[in-house]
Design a protein around this motif. Structure first.
Motif, PDB file in Angstrom:
ATOM      1  N   UNK A  82      60.669  48.186  46.325  1.00  0.00           N
ATOM      2  CA  UNK A  82      61.015  48.594  47.686  1.00  0.00           C
ATOM      3  C   UNK A  82      62.479  49.006  47.677  1.00  0.00           C
ATOM      4  N   UNK A  83      62.739  50.224  48.112  1.00  0.00           N
ATOM      5  CA  UNK A  83      64.094  50.762  48.123  1.00  0.00           C
ATOM      6  C   UNK A  83      64.590  50.842  49.562  1.00  0.00           C
ATOM      7  N   UNK A  84      65.644  50.093  49.873  1.00  0.00           N
ATOM      8  CA  UNK A  84      66.214  50.154  51.221  1.00  0.00           C
ATOM      9  C   UNK A  84      66.728  51.546  51.544  1.00  0.00           C
ATOM     10  N   UNK A  85      67.194  52.252  50.507  1.00  0.00           N
ATOM     11  CA  UNK A  85      67.750  53.596  50.686  1.00  0.00           C
ATOM     12  C   UNK A  85      66.790  54.668  50.143  1.00  0.00           C
ATOM     13  N   UNK A  86      65.477  54.434  50.300  1.00  0.00           N
ATOM     14  CA  UNK A  86      64.480  55.341  49.741  1.00  0.00           C
ATOM     15  C   UNK A  86      64.645  56.770  50.235  1.00  0.00           C
ATOM     16  N   UNK A  87      65.051  56.930  51.482  1.00  0.00           N
ATOM     17  CA  UNK A  87      65.200  58.257  52.074  1.00  0.00           C
ATOM     18  C   UNK A  87      66.267  59.055  51.315  1.00  0.00           C
ATOM     19  N   UNK A  88      67.401  58.420  51.031  1.00  0.00           N
ATOM     20  CA  UNK A  88      68.478  59.081  50.276  1.00  0.00           C
ATOM     21  C   UNK A  88      68.057  59.340  48.835  1.00  0.00           C
ATOM     22  N   UNK A  89      67.317  58.401  48.268  1.00  0.00           N
ATOM     23  CA  UNK A  89      66.847  58.584  46.890  1.00  0.00           C
ATOM     24  C   UNK A  89      65.829  59.728  46.810  1.00  0.00           C
ATOM     25  N   UNK A  90      64.960  59.815  47.807  1.00  0.00           N
ATOM     26  CA  UNK A  90      64.006  60.922  47.841  1.00  0.00           C
ATOM     27  C   UNK A  90      64.745  62.247  47.972  1.00  0.00           C
ATOM     28  N   UNK A  91      65.740  62.284  48.836  1.00  0.00           N
ATOM     29  CA  UNK A  91      66.545  63.497  49.016  1.00  0.00           C
ATOM     30  C   UNK A  91      67.192  63.905  47.690  1.00  0.00           C
ATOM     31  N   UNK A  92      67.747  62.940  46.979  1.00  0.00           N
ATOM     32  CA  UNK A  92      68.372  63.198  45.680  1.00  0.00           C
ATOM     33  C   UNK A  92      67.360  63.735  44.671  1.00  0.00           C
ATOM     34  N   UNK A  93      66.113  63.255  44.758  1.00  0.00           N
ATOM     35  CA  UNK A  93      65.095  63.666  43.786  1.00  0.00           C
ATOM     36  C   UNK A  93      64.696  65.130  43.924  1.00  0.00           C
ATOM     37  N   UNK A  94      65.044  65.760  45.042  1.00  0.00           N
ATOM     38  CA  UNK A  94      64.777  67.193  45.195  1.00  0.00           C
ATOM     39  C   UNK A  94      65.873  68.041  44.555  1.00  0.00           C
ATOM     40  N   UNK A  95      67.057  67.464  44.340  1.00  0.00           N
ATOM     41  CA  UNK A  95      68.134  68.204  43.678  1.00  0.00           C
ATOM     42  C   UNK A  95      68.229  67.844  42.202  1.00  0.00           C
ATOM     43  N   UNK A  96      67.960  66.592  41.866  1.00  0.00           N
ATOM     44  CA  UNK A  96      67.897  66.164  40.470  1.00  0.00           C
ATOM     45  C   UNK A  96      66.432  65.904  40.154  1.00  0.00           C
ATOM     46  N   UNK A  97      65.759  66.927  39.689  1.00  0.00           N
ATOM     47  CA  UNK A  97      64.312  66.869  39.503  1.00  0.00           C
ATOM     48  C   UNK A  97      63.885  65.900  38.398  1.00  0.00           C
ATOM     49  N   UNK A  98      64.827  65.465  37.569  1.00  0.00           N
ATOM     50  CA  UNK A  98      64.481  64.582  36.461  1.00  0.00           C
ATOM     51  C   UNK A  98      64.849  63.124  36.705  1.00  0.00           C
ATOM     52  N   UNK A  99      65.465  62.826  37.835  1.00  0.00           N
ATOM     53  CA  UNK A  99      65.847  61.444  38.119  1.00  0.00           C
ATOM     54  C   UNK A  99      64.594  60.590  38.297  1.00  0.00           C
ATOM     55  N   UNK A 100      64.632  59.387  37.714  1.00  0.00           N
ATOM     56  CA  UNK A 100      63.504  58.464  37.804  1.00  0.00           C
ATOM     57  C   UNK A 100      64.040  57.117  38.257  1.00  0.00           C
ATOM     58  N   UNK A 101      63.401  56.554  39.271  1.00  0.00           N
ATOM     59  CA  UNK A 101      63.754  55.227  39.744  1.00  0.00           C
ATOM     60  C   UNK A 101      62.742  54.236  39.172  1.00  0.00           C
ATOM     61  N   UNK A 102      63.108  52.988  39.116  1.00  0.00           N
ATOM     62  CA  UNK A 102      62.308  51.964  38.443  1.00  0.00           C
ATOM     63  C   UNK A 102      60.838  52.016  38.860  1.00  0.00           C
ATOM     64  N   UNK A 103      59.981  52.212  37.847  1.00  0.00           N
ATOM     65  CA  UNK A 103      58.542  52.240  38.086  1.00  0.00           C
ATOM     66  C   UNK A 103      58.041  53.496  38.774  1.00  0.00           C
ATOM     67  N   UNK A 104      58.919  54.489  38.929  1.00  0.00           N
ATOM     68  CA  UNK A 104      58.548  55.705  39.643  1.00  0.00           C
ATOM     69  C   UNK A 104      58.310  56.886  38.728  1.00  0.00           C
ATOM     70  N   UNK A 105      58.191  58.026  39.345  1.00  0.00           N
ATOM     71  CA  UNK A 105      57.889  59.282  38.660  1.00  0.00           C
ATOM     72  C   UNK A 105      58.926  60.309  39.097  1.00  0.00           C
ATOM     73  N   UNK A 106      59.415  61.091  38.165  1.00  0.00           N
ATOM     74  CA  UNK A 106      60.380  62.126  38.523  1.00  0.00           C
ATOM     75  C   UNK A 106      59.686  63.231  39.310  1.00  0.00           C
ATOM     76  N   UNK A 107      60.469  63.980  40.057  1.00  0.00           N
ATOM     77  CA  UNK A 107      59.925  65.137  40.772  1.00  0.00           C
ATOM     78  C   UNK A 107      59.334  66.128  39.787  1.00  0.00           C
ATOM     79  N   UNK A 108      60.007  66.304  38.647  1.00  0.00           N
ATOM     80  CA  UNK A 108      59.534  67.256  37.642  1.00  0.00           C
ATOM     81  C   UNK A 108      58.149  66.864  37.123  1.00  0.00           C
ATOM     82  N   UNK A 109      57.961  65.571  36.821  1.00  0.00           N
ATOM     83  CA  UNK A 109      56.655  65.119  36.329  1.00  0.00           C
ATOM     84  C   UNK A 109      55.573  65.251  37.396  1.00  0.00           C
ATOM     85  N   UNK A 110      55.910  64.906  38.639  1.00  0.00           N
ATOM     86  CA  UNK A 110      54.941  65.035  39.730  1.00  0.00           C
ATOM     87  C   UNK A 110      54.579  66.502  39.949  1.00  0.00           C
TER      88      UNK A 110
END
Length: 182
Positions: A82-110
């Motif tokens: 559970x990410x308290x700042x999930x909204x900001x992390x999701x926003x970041x994942x659209x600019x850094x397509x390869x960023x991966x958060x614990x147990x998650x999937x990068x935007x590029x892989x999705x």
């Protein structure tokens, strides 16, 4: 030219795989069936999530089409925590397509997995296929064809939302918003 339809599921009671449609979501699913009543479809492929399947059941029943399940249309998991700042992390994942958060999937892989589902249909000569999926993964498909699509466009998706993708060739794809709930 080949034609494909992408639907973001109707309004649901939550985000879990088992979340069902709300009363409004049920009404929306019937509106989707009405929208597609005069549109020829060869097949329906859906995410296995309950809200996705329920969104398209009225249409499948009306068209007498089986709903094929493809796990690759499942929603992208941003993180298993559970990410308290999930909204900001999701926003970041659209600019850094390869960023991966614990147990998650990068935007590029999705993005890769939803594009793979589409290309399998294109390569098999299938046409007039309707795909039912989720907001984040659908916005990544749109981004694949239009790099200007990002977090803002994801944020502006509605439940449900419908896009039509007209495929002429790999270099000539036209995407337009066909209908949305707003």
């Amino acid at each position: 030219m080949k034609t494909y339809y992408f639907i973001r599921h109707c309004q649901a009671s939550g985000q879990s795989e088992e979340a069902t449609l709300t009363q409004q979501g049920i009404v929306q699913s019937q509106a989707l069936a009405q929208l597609f009543s005069d549109i020829h479809l060869n097949q329906i492929i859906s995410s296995p999530y309950k809200r996705a399947v329920q969104s398209i059941e009225p249409l499948a029943h009306e068209k007498q089409l089986k709903i094929h399940i493809d796990n690759r249309l499942s929603e992208r998991v941003l993180s298993s925590k559970i990410l308290d700042d999930w909204y900001e992390k999701l926003k970041l994942s659209f600019t850094d397509m390869n960023i991966v958060f614990e147990g998650g999937e990068s935007s590029q892989d999705a993005m890769y997995r939803i594009v793979e589902v589409l290309h399998e249909q294109i390569d098999s000569e299938e046409d007039h296929t309707l795909f039912v999926t989720h907001g984040n993964i659908m916005s990544l498909l749109l981004k694949h064809f239009d790099s200007t699509i990002g977090f803002k466009e994801w944020k502006n998706l509605s439940n449900p939302d419908v896009y039509i993708l007209k495929y002429h060739s790999a270099d000539h794809v036209k995407i337009e918003r066909m209908w949305n709930a707003t």
